[in-house]
Design a protein around this motif. Structure first.
Motif, PDB file in Angstrom:
ATOM      1  N   GLU A  67      14.718  46.145  24.767  1.00 29.68           N
ATOM      2  CA  GLU A  67      15.584  47.240  25.202  1.00 29.68           C
ATOM      3  C   GLU A  67      15.132  48.525  24.555  1.00 29.68           C
ATOM      4  O   GLU A  67      14.541  48.521  23.471  1.00 29.68           O
ATOM      5  N   ASP A  68      15.439  49.625  25.206  1.00 31.14           N
ATOM      6  CA  ASP A  68      15.114  50.955  24.705  1.00 31.14           C
ATOM      7  C   ASP A  68      16.072  51.299  23.568  1.00 31.14           C
ATOM      8  O   ASP A  68      17.268  51.461  23.774  1.00 31.14           O
ATOM      9  N   SER A  93      16.270  54.008  22.005  1.00 29.68           N
ATOM     10  CA  SER A  93      16.663  55.422  22.013  1.00 29.68           C
ATOM     11  C   SER A  93      17.992  55.642  22.715  1.00 29.68           C
ATOM     12  O   SER A  93      18.573  56.722  22.618  1.00 29.68           O
ATOM     13  N   GLN A 124      18.230  55.676  25.968  1.00 26.27           N
ATOM     14  CA  GLN A 124      17.939  56.297  27.264  1.00 26.27           C
ATOM     15  C   GLN A 124      17.804  55.285  28.401  1.00 26.27           C
ATOM     16  O   GLN A 124      17.679  55.674  29.559  1.00 26.27           O
ATOM     17  N   GLY A 125      17.812  54.006  28.072  1.00 22.81           N
ATOM     18  CA  GLY A 125      17.761  52.975  29.101  1.00 22.81           C
ATOM     19  C   GLY A 125      16.419  52.831  29.797  1.00 22.81           C
ATOM     20  O   GLY A 125      16.362  52.321  30.909  1.00 22.81           O
ATOM     21  N   ARG A 126      15.344  53.238  29.153  1.00 25.11           N
ATOM     22  CA  ARG A 126      14.015  53.164  29.777  1.00 25.11           C
ATOM     23  C   ARG A 126      13.507  51.725  29.773  1.00 25.11           C
ATOM     24  O   ARG A 126      13.814  50.950  28.882  1.00 25.11           O
ATOM     25  N   MET A 127      12.708  51.413  30.777  1.00 25.35           N
ATOM     26  CA  MET A 127      12.077  50.098  30.880  1.00 25.35           C
ATOM     27  C   MET A 127      10.803  50.087  30.043  1.00 25.35           C
ATOM     28  O   MET A 127      10.097  51.086  29.989  1.00 25.35           O
ATOM     29  N   GLN A 128      10.505  48.957  29.437  1.00 23.81           N
ATOM     30  CA  GLN A 128       9.279  48.803  28.660  1.00 23.81           C
ATOM     31  C   GLN A 128       8.219  48.178  29.557  1.00 23.81           C
ATOM     32  O   GLN A 128       7.977  46.983  29.530  1.00 23.81           O
ATOM     33  N   TRP A 186       5.001  50.689  22.868  1.00 19.34           N
ATOM     34  CA  TRP A 186       6.318  50.705  22.235  1.00 19.34           C
ATOM     35  C   TRP A 186       6.254  50.085  20.849  1.00 19.34           C
ATOM     36  O   TRP A 186       5.479  49.158  20.604  1.00 19.34           O
ATOM     37  N   LYS A 201       9.174  54.376  22.229  1.00 15.22           N
ATOM     38  CA  LYS A 201       7.773  54.660  22.527  1.00 15.22           C
ATOM     39  C   LYS A 201       7.042  55.075  21.257  1.00 15.22           C
ATOM     40  O   LYS A 201       7.630  55.692  20.359  1.00 15.22           O
ATOM     41  N   GLU A 245       7.771  58.105  18.716  1.00 12.98           N
ATOM     42  CA  GLU A 245       9.191  58.446  18.617  1.00 12.98           C
ATOM     43  C   GLU A 245       9.769  57.834  17.345  1.00 12.98           C
ATOM     44  O   GLU A 245       9.219  56.892  16.788  1.00 12.98           O
TER      45      GLU A 245
END
Length: 72
Positions: free
Chosen positions: A27-28, A30, A32-36, A42, A67, A70
């Motif tokens: 899971e992200d 951060s 932000q709900g971004r996909m890996q 990452w 990422k 970050e």
């Protein structure tokens, strides 16, 4: 696995369990709900279960990552 590249963390879990079909989730971290999509881009910030906790083949292992570059 904190501080490792997500792909390396996933590979390490497969090697540890000796099961090439062993599944981990990510899971992200951060929020932000971004996909890996490219796991090699990452870094793992945390995981469940936490390091040192016992787990079995029924345990859902989740890596929380951001990422590369970050802050966790």
């Amino acid at each position: 696995m904190t501080g490792t590249v997500l792909q390396d963390a996933q590979d390490a879990m497969q090697a540890l369990t000796g099961d090439p079909f062993f599944v981990t989730l990510s899971e992200d971290a951060s929020g932000q709900g971004r996909m890996q999509l490219m796991d090699s881009n990452w870094i793992v910030c945390s995981q469940t279960p936490a390091a040192g906790e016992e787990f079995s083949e029924d345990t859902i292992i989740t890596f929380f990552a951001v990422k590369i570059g970050e802050t966790c």
